[in-house]
Design an enzyme around this catalytic site. Sequence first.
Site, PDB file in Angstrom:
ATOM      1  N   GLU B  36       2.667  -7.022  -2.816  1.00  0.00           N
ATOM      2  CA  GLU B  36       2.239  -7.963  -1.478  1.00  0.00           C
ATOM      3  C   GLU B  36       0.724  -8.260  -1.949  1.00  0.00           C
ATOM      4  OE1 GLU B  36       3.396  -5.280   1.475  1.00  0.00           O
ATOM      5  OE2 GLU B  36       5.571  -5.198   0.989  1.00  0.00           O
ATOM      6  N   LEU B  65       7.515  -9.514   1.652  1.00  0.00           N
ATOM      7  CA  LEU B  65       7.154  -8.290   2.079  1.00  0.00           C
ATOM      8  C   LEU B  65       8.363  -7.487   2.342  1.00  0.00           C
ATOM      9  CD1 LEU B  65       4.563  -8.242   5.267  1.00  0.00           C
ATOM     10  CD2 LEU B  65       5.947  -6.316   4.582  1.00  0.00           C
ATOM     11  N   GLU B  67       9.432  -3.649   0.510  1.00  0.00           N
ATOM     12  CA  GLU B  67       8.994  -2.537  -0.215  1.00  0.00           C
ATOM     13  C   GLU B  67      10.233  -2.137  -1.154  1.00  0.00           C
ATOM     14  OE1 GLU B  67       7.798  -2.671   2.789  1.00  0.00           O
ATOM     15  OE2 GLU B  67       5.420  -2.975   2.526  1.00  0.00           O
ATOM     16  N   GLN B  89       1.417  -1.620  -0.833  1.00  0.00           N
ATOM     17  CA  GLN B  89       0.008  -1.658  -0.442  1.00  0.00           C
ATOM     18  C   GLN B  89      -0.667  -0.533   0.262  1.00  0.00           C
ATOM     19  OE1 GLN B  89      -0.371  -4.996   2.692  1.00  0.00           O
ATOM     20  NE2 GLN B  89      -1.114  -5.845   0.955  1.00  0.00           N
ATOM     21  N   PHE B  90       0.062   0.276   0.963  1.00  0.00           N
ATOM     22  CA  PHE B  90      -0.416   1.281   1.789  1.00  0.00           C
ATOM     23  C   PHE B  90       0.354   2.622   1.666  1.00  0.00           C
ATOM     24  CE2 PHE B  90      -3.108  -1.697   3.590  1.00  0.00           C
ATOM     25  CZ  PHE B  90      -4.363  -1.497   3.363  1.00  0.00           C
ATOM     26  N   ILE B  94       5.339   3.365   1.469  1.00  0.00           N
ATOM     27  CA  ILE B  94       6.009   3.734   0.238  1.00  0.00           C
ATOM     28  C   ILE B  94       7.465   4.247   0.587  1.00  0.00           C
ATOM     29  CG2 ILE B  94       6.140   5.623  -1.815  1.00  0.00           C
ATOM     30  CD1 ILE B  94       3.298   5.709  -1.959  1.00  0.00           C
ATOM     31  N   HIS B 136      -1.752   4.562   7.005  1.00  0.00           N
ATOM     32  CA  HIS B 136      -2.746   3.931   5.932  1.00  0.00           C
ATOM     33  C   HIS B 136      -3.298   5.110   5.224  1.00  0.00           C
ATOM     34  CE1 HIS B 136      -1.773   0.427   7.912  1.00  0.00           C
ATOM     35  NE2 HIS B 136      -2.476  -0.393   6.863  1.00  0.00           N
TER      36      HIS B 136
END
Lengths: 327, 329
Positions: B36, B65, B67, B89-90, B94, B136
């Site tokens: 992303e 978007l 994952e 991304q963060f 995950i 995050h």
Amino acid sequence: MDKQEILHAYELMVLSRLFDSKMLALQRQGRLGTFASSQGHEAIQVGSVMALKKDDWVAPYFRQWPAFIALGYPMEMLLQYNSGDERGMLIPKGINVLPVNIPVSSQIPHAVGLAWGFKKKGQKKVVVCFLGDGATSKGDFHEALNFAGVFKVPVILICENNQYAISVPLKRQTASKTIAQKADAYGIEGMRIDGNNVEEIYEAVIKAREIALQGKPVLIEAVTYRLSDHTTADDASRYRSKSEVEEARKKDWRIILKNKIINEGFWNESKEKQLIKKLELLIEKAVKKFESIKPVDPMDIFNYTFNEMTYQLKRQSETFKRFYPNG
Amino acid sequence: MAEKKNEKKGIVMVEALNQALMQEMTRDNNVIILGEDVGKDGGVFRVTDKLIEKFGEERVIDTPLAESTIVGASIGLAISGYKPIAEIQFSGFIPSAFDQMINHLSRMRWRSRGRYSCAVVIRSPNGGGVKALEHHSESLEAVYAHIPGLKVVIPSTPYNAKGLLISAIRDPDPVLFLEPIKVYRAIREIVPEEPYTIPLGKARIIKEGTHVTIIGWGAMIKTLIDVQNSIDIDLEIIDLQTISPLDTETIINSVKKTKRCVIVHEAARSCGFGAELAAQVYENAILHLKAPVVRVTGFDTTMPLGKLEKYYIPDANRIIEGIKEVLKF
């Protein structure tokens, strides 16, 4: 499909049905573990595989024995795998198939990635991905179809709508009128066909292949009925009536296709008997081969986790070896 | 320009990672990046900055978007012959891809008896310390280290970030590469311009010492160095670099020498990776120990937002307390 092709399909479908019945018998005798019977899905899988070219690929789920058979996968290896021996999934070179995939719908992203890779490399091949109706409720189905649409991936998703995900009927999976219409949401092509009509499936996949190679993924809903229990560990009589199953059996390709080719004058009962005899012999041969496979070495546990065994795995395998010095 | 900057003051981890990606993509056309905002935006932390300009959008791919399918499609791409580097991304996103990681990525080699493998690198930020939003600042490395068939790497400096990432990209197995978010721009270091590798599965002794072995990774390493600079106790500081597979030998040899061991991590305490490390020390060196192993860790709570995160993450005071604890014996 011409006469020859129909007869070839018929032979593979009958072989699949007989092989499935043999596996059920072996399972009852304790010689195989739990597995998913594929009765009612033969036309879809055989018709689809026959429509593919040599370099195309298949991404299966767990009810895929007719597809494996149509791909030329050795039956003794399918028995080996279903007996709980992973070596049965060492896919022979030249057969383009991913291993059996158990968690529902999780194979769809793999198929999309694989087809995407072929496209990026400029190779003209498609990936056929099989899934069930239950898979259409999962996130991976929606994510992967969306990806396929965005990147114009040459993938053909074949949803075997067999009316049940174990005990849950289709109306509990979706409020959509059809599964095929879900394709619209992702800007891909949707088709809905009779999953018991091998000719219809074959033609649909040939057409889908052209569309997919032009950059539009295809979702084919092939409507059928799961004639068997979900797996050998299931008892479908808990959630569906005998009369419902009897009704479905009337639409089974096993009766309809046989009658059709007899009515069209290129099949008869004596040919049928000969075919069954020939196929049963093939199956017996596969069972014998399966039974002569040497037991797997317990040390095999330590292979294939990483390319090279790690320090930790080496230590664990050395300790283990002391208990099984002769394998 | 970049070279001059490097010579003078060094570069930060983000730039070192970018260099590694740039060089590996130049070396091998099969290396592709997907995730992303990795393309035009260059990644939210700019790790993939300018890669799209050099390699085009066929190799630096902004994805939808999603994952689970970023990782799931990477599996298929790997089998088709590509070397995908997937960015999540963060750290808190995950788990959306966890099913694909634990059920497929890490076991395709096993399932296919070696016919197919998934040499995929998943890159993602890790840990807290920058006052980010909820989800995050997670440190879930112990969860991932529990997955057979997946390697877990966590760099601590610009220098080892570059060498470890290049090794991860060249590795034949799937690697989860967790980048400490706090270190991204916090440390400047001279990093060789040319490509180099640092082997996976090897810990690094940052500083030899005689009194106490202290083990950490990622963002904790800078704190450990600061601690050493503030006390007279002679620490042997080990940076694990790779969580899985673990370099047990380096740890055990060190503990046998110092006879005391402190483990420091940001993640929650119970079943954190420190528990595995303590078990390894007890199994392999208990008779050499003069004191029980001490863990200095985060708490068994949710990672707090910005106001409280500095109290959650082990600081110098708590680490020094831990060191004093093992020296009581």
